[in-house]
Design a protein around this motif. Sequence first.
Motif, mmCIF file in Angstrom:
data_model
loop_
_atom_site.group_PDB
_atom_site.id
_atom_site.type_symbol
_atom_site.label_atom_id
_atom_site.label_comp_id
_atom_site.label_asym_id
_atom_site.label_seq_id
_atom_site.Cartn_x
_atom_site.Cartn_y
_atom_site.Cartn_z
ATOM 1 N N ARG A 83 0.984 -0.896 -0.359
ATOM 2 C CA ARG A 83 0.151 0.253 -0.017
ATOM 3 C C ARG A 83 0.590 1.278 0.429
ATOM 4 N NH1 ARG A 83 -3.808 0.904 -2.046
ATOM 5 N NH2 ARG A 83 -3.903 2.174 -0.830
ATOM 6 N N ARG A 88 -2.385 -1.757 -4.992
ATOM 7 C CA ARG A 88 -3.681 -1.889 -4.525
ATOM 8 C C ARG A 88 -4.061 -3.765 -4.702
ATOM 9 N NH1 ARG A 88 -9.952 -0.958 -7.902
ATOM 10 N NH2 ARG A 88 -11.337 -1.303 -6.032
ATOM 11 N N HIS A 115 -5.915 -3.364 8.158
ATOM 12 C CA HIS A 115 -6.312 -1.937 6.789
ATOM 13 C C HIS A 115 -7.632 -2.361 6.568
ATOM 14 C CE1 HIS A 115 -2.031 -2.725 6.343
ATOM 15 N NE2 HIS A 115 -1.924 -4.300 6.130
ATOM 16 N N ASP A 118 -9.423 0.852 4.611
ATOM 17 C CA ASP A 118 -8.744 1.408 3.463
ATOM 18 C C ASP A 118 -9.045 1.031 2.303
ATOM 19 O OD1 ASP A 118 -6.111 1.474 1.647
ATOM 20 O OD2 ASP A 118 -5.252 0.873 2.648
#
Length: 325
Positions: A83, A88, A115, A118
């Motif tokens: 990241r 991605r 995450h 995210d």
Amino acid sequence: MSSRTGRGVRPRPDVAALVAKARDGDVRSVARLISLVENGDPALPEVAAALAPYAGTALVIGLTGSPGVGKSTTTNEIVRVLRAQGKRVGVLAVDPSSPFSGGAILGDRIRMQDHTTDPGVYIRSMSSRGQLGGLAAATPQAVRVLEGAGCEVILVETVGVGQAEVEIASLADTTLVLLAPGMGDAIQAVKAGVLEVADVFVINKADRPGADATYRDIQGMLGLGERAPGEWRPLVVRATAVKAEGIDDVVAAVGKHQEWLSRTGNLVTSRERRAAVEVEAIALGVLRARIGDLRQGTALGTLAAAVAGGEIDPYAAADELIKGL
């Protein structure tokens, strides 16, 4: 357009709309597509056709190793590094099945809470549902869903069952085998199956006593292997994932393997091999379903009676059965 064919029948999913939304990063649509894959929904061929144009766009990294070696923590830290590089990332964490519900027991997302909010990371726990080899039967198609959703890197973490867990090598571009000092993993790693699937060995928990000995053991066994000129020699990397140490080295080792794959043409070869395994698995699934349908009729029973009575041998009976498919 979705429609109901009767009471209690689910509406047929709008696959095109789901794929379009998944491409735009809609998490619910990605989850719905993977659920269709896991459940063997009748719309699955339509899903596969819609995702086909996006195949082969992601780097697939497999992580395997004995239970307790730190696969989930390592996966979490690899995601963090990727990241930071702007990638991605998708994560498929295959867990053992509950004998009661059939669901995933561990739920690796608990270990990756950093995450979960995210938008550039998608994490999915998948139940193995009794599938051997460390993966779920639906994992290859789930990888295709994440590729279609725009994931540039997909991490597949296997169940963690030991020596038999080699199926990941047929799915991943790069396979990481995690070891830890003091767990007997050095002995496990020298056994042919596990030794042969590793592209990179990661000695996790390298701050523990015995890490140097484990490193030497693996390097020694690799030195005994025969390789053709230019063939890949697995790298051995030390890390302590819980302290976020050595993870950059792990990602760098993956990059070196990817560079070798691309330079030698092995990336195309391995992905074609992966596709062959996938097609074969789907074909065998269709055949098993058709044989199951035969059980509802008389053909299989008649042949079974003939074999039991000595009128025909089982190979000839199998040939007759296949003709009926």
